[in-house]
Scaffold this motif. Structure first.
Motif, short mmCIF file in Angstrom:
data_model
loop_
_atom_site.label_atom_id
_atom_site.label_comp_id
_atom_site.label_asym_id
_atom_site.label_seq_id
_atom_site.Cartn_x
_atom_site.Cartn_y
_atom_site.Cartn_z
N GLN A 1 37.23 -25.06 7.70
CA GLN A 1 37.15 -26.55 6.91
C GLN A 1 35.71 -26.73 6.80
O GLN A 1 35.11 -27.64 6.12
CB GLN A 1 37.63 -27.54 7.91
CG GLN A 1 39.12 -27.47 8.01
CD GLN A 1 39.88 -27.88 6.71
OE1 GLN A 1 40.27 -26.80 6.03
NE2 GLN A 1 39.77 -29.08 6.37
N THR A 2 34.62 -25.48 6.95
CA THR A 2 33.28 -25.85 6.89
C THR A 2 32.81 -25.09 5.83
O THR A 2 33.07 -23.99 5.50
CB THR A 2 32.47 -25.32 8.28
OG1 THR A 2 33.09 -26.03 9.17
CG2 THR A 2 31.12 -25.79 8.11
N THR A 3 32.05 -25.76 4.97
CA THR A 3 31.23 -25.09 3.68
C THR A 3 29.77 -24.74 4.28
O THR A 3 29.28 -25.66 4.72
CB THR A 3 31.21 -26.18 2.54
OG1 THR A 3 32.50 -26.53 1.91
CG2 THR A 3 30.34 -25.57 1.53
N ILE A 4 29.38 -23.50 3.96
CA ILE A 4 28.01 -23.19 4.62
C ILE A 4 27.19 -22.73 3.41
O ILE A 4 27.54 -22.08 2.27
CB ILE A 4 28.25 -21.83 5.39
CG1 ILE A 4 29.27 -22.16 6.59
CG2 ILE A 4 26.92 -21.33 6.01
CD1 ILE A 4 29.61 -20.92 7.45
N TRP A 5 26.27 -23.38 3.29
CA TRP A 5 24.77 -23.52 2.32
C TRP A 5 23.84 -22.63 2.99
O TRP A 5 22.95 -23.06 3.89
CB TRP A 5 24.79 -24.71 1.90
CG TRP A 5 24.13 -24.72 0.53
CD1 TRP A 5 24.74 -24.25 -0.55
CD2 TRP A 5 23.09 -25.69 0.12
NE1 TRP A 5 24.05 -24.35 -1.82
CE2 TRP A 5 23.29 -25.41 -1.38
CE3 TRP A 5 22.42 -26.51 0.63
CZ2 TRP A 5 22.39 -26.13 -2.35
CZ3 TRP A 5 21.42 -27.30 -0.34
CH2 TRP A 5 21.30 -27.12 -1.52
N THR A 6 23.66 -21.48 2.49
CA THR A 6 22.50 -20.56 3.21
C THR A 6 21.33 -20.33 2.09
O THR A 6 21.69 -20.00 0.96
CB THR A 6 23.01 -19.06 3.38
OG1 THR A 6 24.07 -19.13 4.19
CG2 THR A 6 22.05 -18.33 3.95
N ILE A 7 20.12 -21.11 2.31
CA ILE A 7 19.03 -21.12 1.32
C ILE A 7 18.30 -19.82 1.64
O ILE A 7 17.69 -20.08 2.92
CB ILE A 7 18.44 -22.48 1.74
CG1 ILE A 7 19.32 -23.74 1.10
CG2 ILE A 7 17.18 -22.38 0.91
CD1 ILE A 7 18.73 -24.94 1.30
N ASP A 8 18.18 -19.01 0.66
CA ASP A 8 17.28 -17.75 0.76
C ASP A 8 16.00 -18.08 0.55
O ASP A 8 15.09 -17.72 1.06
CB ASP A 8 17.66 -16.69 0.17
CG ASP A 8 19.17 -16.31 0.59
OD1 ASP A 8 19.11 -16.22 1.84
OD2 ASP A 8 20.33 -16.02 -0.29
N ARG A 9 15.66 -19.01 -0.68
CA ARG A 9 14.19 -19.37 -1.29
C ARG A 9 14.56 -20.68 -1.85
O ARG A 9 15.45 -21.01 -2.46
CB ARG A 9 14.01 -18.35 -2.46
CG ARG A 9 13.75 -16.95 -1.75
CD ARG A 9 12.63 -16.78 -1.00
NE ARG A 9 12.09 -15.60 -0.76
CZ ARG A 9 12.60 -14.64 0.65
NH1 ARG A 9 13.43 -15.60 1.19
NH2 ARG A 9 12.24 -13.65 0.86
N ILE A 10 13.47 -21.50 -1.69
CA ILE A 10 13.48 -22.61 -2.43
C ILE A 10 11.86 -23.14 -2.92
O ILE A 10 10.79 -22.55 -2.31
CB ILE A 10 13.75 -23.84 -1.23
CG1 ILE A 10 13.90 -25.30 -1.90
CG2 ILE A 10 12.85 -23.83 -0.19
CD1 ILE A 10 14.42 -26.25 -1.11
N LEU A 11 11.73 -23.94 -3.81
CA LEU A 11 10.27 -24.30 -4.22
C LEU A 11 10.76 -25.31 -5.28
O LEU A 11 11.53 -25.60 -5.66
CB LEU A 11 9.62 -23.11 -5.16
CG LEU A 11 10.20 -22.27 -6.20
CD1 LEU A 11 9.95 -23.18 -7.43
CD2 LEU A 11 9.82 -20.99 -6.35
N ARG A 12 9.51 -26.00 -5.31
CA ARG A 12 9.25 -27.34 -6.47
C ARG A 12 9.00 -26.74 -7.58
O ARG A 12 8.32 -25.65 -7.95
CB ARG A 12 8.28 -28.22 -5.95
CG ARG A 12 8.67 -28.86 -4.57
CD ARG A 12 7.42 -29.64 -4.02
NE ARG A 12 7.51 -30.08 -2.63
CZ ARG A 12 8.28 -30.71 -1.91
NH1 ARG A 12 9.36 -31.51 -2.52
NH2 ARG A 12 8.33 -30.96 -0.58
N GLU A 13 9.80 -27.21 -8.81
CA GLU A 13 9.37 -26.55 -10.26
C GLU A 13 7.62 -26.38 -10.45
O GLU A 13 7.55 -25.46 -11.12
CB GLU A 13 9.80 -27.75 -11.23
CG GLU A 13 10.04 -27.27 -12.58
CD GLU A 13 10.75 -28.13 -13.50
OE1 GLU A 13 11.12 -27.61 -14.56
OE2 GLU A 13 10.85 -29.32 -13.13
#
Length: 464
Positions: free
Chosen positions: A331-343
């Motif tokens: 019942q759990t959605t897992i969101w794995t963030i590998d990379r992130i940046l601002r535009e």
């Protein structure tokens, strides 16, 4: 002067409504005369009446939650009536209406004041909503409820327009004498002047009637107990995510008709009602795999929405680029963030060097935001040049020697420094030599996942 210009012909024309012929020095004709430019107003304008005040809206009926246990129950959840709008005030009559006598100009009376508009009637209050928790459906028939909406208030009457100044004398003659140019004699004629009554003020408009309130609505919950508050969506900043997942839930309802047939006879409530079916739930968990600390992006909001049982959808603002993987564990959605940046971090390239010539001609650019390890970067170029020995000038002095993409094999990346090997593009060697003036326009496209942005780099100068 009109009289002088036509006197030798023995013809006097005044306006377009009268003709007199004469050969004598004194004209004795009386003619109608109406020139707006010669009209003045007498008296003072009447004041307009004030608009009526709008009626207050009625109050909505109270909302109630009860448990049906077989006890006869009477409930009044009606909304109150809206207030009537006030009438507009009558306009005031024009004042100081004494008409001047024997003027050498036309006159018109001052107008009366307009009546004020009537106020709008207030809307009736809506009937209150009723929620019933029940175990035995037959117990609903013991509940009598009136949840009518209040009546809308009536619009106010518009005020009456007032009278303007009236004429005491409608028309009169005045003798006008003038000296004829070049002669010692004077010529005289009678001119007629007129008076018009002042306009009466306009009546005010009647105010609109208020809207009647809506019937209250019925909600049924089987089981006899109140439902826990649901949380179908939430917005949480990245810094607020911890080790425990975020839990969401959504109550599901079915819309049906025939509410009054379920309740005691004579009940007044909206026919359409809703009934509880069940509650779906889901959890959301965040995993952070970006090498940069999450605190650097902690202020970024993540909007969560429960889309179906056990599945949660996450979105971030358009200005945030994310490379993430979504997985599901029960019942759990897992969101794995590998990379992130601002535009804005994607468009921080700057030209740092232009060097070499012929096959060794190259241009370098630095990524000052240091995001080149996570972004896909493509280059396209417009290479313009002068002929050998020509002076630099405006862009119109240059000719295009190559336009198109720069193949990936001609781009070198060293940490955050890009080197574009321009000398290996299909450009005639004559336009790559020292002393040639060049104007270079490079369009950079940088992407992460389904997000992308463009940046244009310009360099103009002479090949050394």
């Amino acid at each position: 002067m009109l009289l002088r210009s036509i006197a030798p012909l023995g013809l006097l024309l005044l306006g377009s409504i009268g003709v007199v012929t004469t050969d004598v020095p004194r004209a004795i004709a009386c003619i109608a005369f109406d020139w707006d430019g010669d009209t003045e107003t007498f008296g003072d304008d009447g004041y307009d009446g004030s608009d009526g005040r709008n009626g207050e809206d009625g109050r909505s009926g109270p909302n109630r939650e009860i448990v049906a246990d077989g006890t006869e129950t009477v409930l009044d959840l009606s909304g109150s009536d809206g207030e009537d709008g006030e009438d507009g005030e009558d306009g005031d009559r024009a004042r100081s209406c004494r008409q001047p006598r024997k003027t050498e100009y036309n006159v018109r009376g001052a107008p009366g004041g307009d009546g004020g508009d009537g106020g709008r009637g207030g809307d009736g209050g809506d009937g209150g909503d009723l929620t019933i928790y029940y175990s035995d459906r037959a117990d609903l028939n013991k509940i009598y409820v009136v949840a009518e909406g209040g009546r809308g208030g009536s619009g106010g009457r518009g005020g009456d327009g007032a009278r303007g100044c009236d004429c005491r004398e409608r028309d009169w003659d005045v003798e006008i004498c003038e000296t004829v140019e070049g002669r010692s004699e004077r010529r005289c004629f009678d001119r007629e002047f007129r008076c018009w009554d002042g306009d009466d003020g306009d009546d005010g408009r009647r105010g609109t009637n208020g809207r009647s309130g809506d019937l209250g609505q019925l909600t049924l919950v089987p089981g006899g107990e109140p439902l826990p508050e649901d949380r179908p969506s939430a917005t949480i900043s990245l810094s607020q995510f911890g080790d425990r997942p975020v839990s969401l839930s959504r109550h599901r309802w079915e819309t049906q008709f025939g509410a009054t047939s379920l309740l005691a006879p004579g009940s007044k409530i909206a026919d359409e009602y809703r009934e509880y079916i069940d509650t779906i739930a889901g959890d959301f968990s965040l995993r952070w795999n970006d090498p940069r600390a999450i605190a650097r992006y902690g202020d970024i909001p993540v909007a969560l929405n429960l889309v179906e049982a056990g599945k949660v959808e996450a979105t971030v603002p358009e200005s945030i680029w994310i490379a993430a993987a979504v997985s599901q564990e029960n019942q759990t959605t897992i969101w794995t963030i590998d990379r992130i940046l601002r535009e804005q971090e994607a468009t921080q390239l700057k030209v740092s060097e232009f060097a070499g010539s012929r096959q060794d001609l190259r241009l370098s650019a630095i990524d000052s935001a240091a995001k080149s390890d996570i972004l896909t970067t493509d280059f396209a170029i417009v290479y313009r040049s002068t002929k050998f020995g020509d002076r630099l000038g405006t862009r119109s002095n240059y000719d295009v020697r190559y336009q198109g993409e720069i193949p990936p094999e001609l781009v070198e990346l060293d940490y955050n420094r890009f080197t574009l090997n321009l000398g290996k593009l299909p450009i005639d060697d004559r336009y790559l030599m020292s002393g040639v003036g060049v104007d270079i326009e490079i369009e950079v496209t940088r992407s992460l996942g389904d997000r992308s942005a463009k940046q244009t780099l310009i360099w103009q100068g002479t090949i050394r």
